[in-house]
Scaffold this motif. Sequence first.
Motif, short mmCIF file in Angstrom:
data_model
loop_
_atom_site.label_atom_id
_atom_site.label_comp_id
_atom_site.label_asym_id
_atom_site.label_seq_id
_atom_site.Cartn_x
_atom_site.Cartn_y
_atom_site.Cartn_z
N ALA A 1 12.20 -3.86 4.54
CA ALA A 1 10.15 -4.41 4.99
C ALA A 1 10.36 -5.12 5.94
N ASP A 2 11.00 -4.73 6.66
CA ASP A 2 11.14 -5.47 8.16
C ASP A 2 10.01 -4.40 8.98
N ASP A 3 10.17 -2.80 8.64
CA ASP A 3 9.24 -2.18 9.28
C ASP A 3 7.39 -1.45 9.03
N LEU A 4 7.68 -3.05 7.90
CA LEU A 4 5.98 -2.79 7.27
C LEU A 4 5.33 -4.23 8.29
N VAL A 5 3.90 -3.58 8.68
CA VAL A 5 2.83 -4.02 9.10
C VAL A 5 2.87 -5.50 8.35
N VAL A 6 3.59 -6.02 6.98
CA VAL A 6 2.58 -7.26 6.10
C VAL A 6 3.56 -7.29 5.39
N ASP A 7 3.66 -8.32 4.54
CA ASP A 7 4.70 -8.34 3.88
C ASP A 7 4.80 -8.40 2.96
N VAL A 8 5.04 -7.32 1.80
CA VAL A 8 5.07 -6.87 -0.12
C VAL A 8 5.79 -7.16 -0.21
N GLU A 9 5.74 -7.41 -1.15
CA GLU A 9 6.42 -7.38 -2.61
C GLU A 9 7.59 -6.34 -2.38
N VAL A 10 8.54 -6.58 -2.97
CA VAL A 10 9.41 -5.16 -3.24
C VAL A 10 9.72 -5.55 -4.26
N LEU A 11 9.55 -4.30 -5.28
CA LEU A 11 10.31 -3.83 -6.68
C LEU A 11 10.33 -2.87 -7.27
N ASP A 12 10.92 -2.92 -8.37
CA ASP A 12 11.67 -1.65 -8.53
C ASP A 12 10.48 -1.33 -9.34
N ALA A 13 11.11 0.18 -10.20
CA ALA A 13 9.81 0.62 -10.48
C ALA A 13 9.19 0.53 -12.13
N GLU A 14 10.71 -0.24 -12.67
CA GLU A 14 10.32 -0.56 -14.44
C GLU A 14 9.40 -1.49 -13.94
N GLU A 15 9.76 -2.75 -12.71
CA GLU A 15 8.50 -4.13 -13.00
C GLU A 15 7.00 -3.64 -12.50
N ILE A 16 7.10 -2.44 -11.69
CA ILE A 16 5.85 -1.81 -11.11
C ILE A 16 4.80 -1.48 -12.60
N GLY A 17 5.94 -0.68 -13.37
CA GLY A 17 5.66 -0.03 -14.49
C GLY A 17 4.56 -0.93 -15.39
N ARG A 18 5.77 -2.12 -15.78
CA ARG A 18 4.93 -3.63 -16.82
C ARG A 18 3.42 -4.18 -16.18
N LEU A 19 3.64 -3.38 -14.46
CA LEU A 19 2.58 -4.56 -13.80
C LEU A 19 1.50 -3.97 -14.46
N MET A 20 1.82 -1.94 -14.41
CA MET A 20 0.62 -0.93 -14.66
C MET A 20 -0.13 -1.20 -15.84
N LYS A 21 1.35 -1.18 -16.89
CA LYS A 21 0.74 -1.84 -18.54
C LYS A 21 0.10 -3.07 -18.57
N GLU A 22 -0.17 -3.37 -17.33
CA GLU A 22 -0.93 -5.18 -17.72
C GLU A 22 -3.17 -4.49 -17.28
N GLN A 23 -3.15 -3.48 -16.49
CA GLN A 23 -4.13 -3.55 -16.22
C GLN A 23 -5.22 -2.28 -16.44
N ASP A 24 -6.55 -3.22 -16.60
CA ASP A 24 -7.59 -2.54 -17.08
C ASP A 24 -8.29 -1.61 -16.05
N VAL A 25 -7.57 -1.22 -15.55
CA VAL A 25 -8.36 -0.50 -14.44
C VAL A 25 -6.89 -0.24 -13.62
N ILE A 26 -6.67 1.53 -13.05
CA ILE A 26 -5.73 1.90 -12.19
C ILE A 26 -6.94 3.14 -11.86
N ILE A 27 -6.95 2.60 -10.29
CA ILE A 27 -7.42 4.09 -9.39
C ILE A 27 -5.86 4.60 -8.28
#
Lengths: 114, 97, 119
Positions: free
Chosen positions: A86-112
């Motif tokens: 995360a220190d190599d990046l220009v902004v603060d981002v939340e580091v998540l594992d794939a399952e957490e991201i997968g669950r977020l995806m499932k909540e979405q109305d639209v994914i692009i």
Amino acid sequence: MHVLRHAPHGTIYTYEGLEMILIMAAYEQDLSVVFIGDGVYALKKGQDTSGIGIKGFSKTFMALDGYDVEKLYIDSVSLAERGLTADDLVVDVEVLDAEEIGRLMKEQDVIIHH
Amino acid sequence: MLHTINKSPFEKNTFETCIRFVLPGDPLLFIEDGVYAVQSGNRFSPAIKRVLETNPVFALGPDLDARGITALSEGVESVDYDGFVALVEEHQVNSWF
Amino acid sequence: MKIGILLKEGPYNHQASDTAFKFAEAAIKKGHTVDAVFLYNDGVTNVTKLMDPPQDDRNIAARWSELSKKHGVEILACIAASKRRGISDDVLVEGSAITGLGTLTDIAIRNDRLVTFGD
């Protein structure tokens, strides 16, 4: 949810993706942005595009906060396998594992994907 | 959530990336060059078999036909464009390129 | 059901445009409303009437135009992406128009589904 999966500069997908995100944010949509795969390179510090004749835009990600786009997530595996933290990046981002991201995806109305 | 994959797994890692984010029960639909993943007896057949333990897997029939793929990994179901639409009726869509 | 389509690649180079078209046709045939096809990235080059493929090949721009005429599907090219690629009102096929990304936001909101085709 916008998913950025391409490295910057080599193709226009990330840049035009960012343009879409900024416009949609201006319409006060509840947006999240996820960086997966080579998409994580879009956030890498120290990019200097002056020699390739293409406008750089990594700093634009810092402006997302001003557009109320605060939900920035990055895939932990994509980051680690590229030897980045995360220190190599220009902004603060939340580091998540794939399952957490997968669950977020499932909540979405639209994914692009970009 | 329906996940579509349109890249040959031999050329791009789209399939391998996608399956890390797929939740159990979510259907996968292979389209375009993605359908090469479900030809039986290839390097990705074991991965397809593992996915099938938790998720239904579909491939777009016209894309299989166009590529001369007749032998599918066991458990993969071929659907036509109507079947694609039917999956979209049931699920929000996550299109992986 | 109301379905919007986002098409992110141009014609011929990628199958995305063909798959999007086949999907739209099938959805309409099943009784769904395909509200709009929004063109982004190189997708904006789907609707230039300057395209002139060989006789025995499909004319992708004409095909989108037909779909619009027959079924009232709006075929909309993003203005910023169009300007970059030399797509202007002068070259558009009938039934297509240039619009802003705000319209895509509307499409995403007003439809039950937004299905993306790209590469």
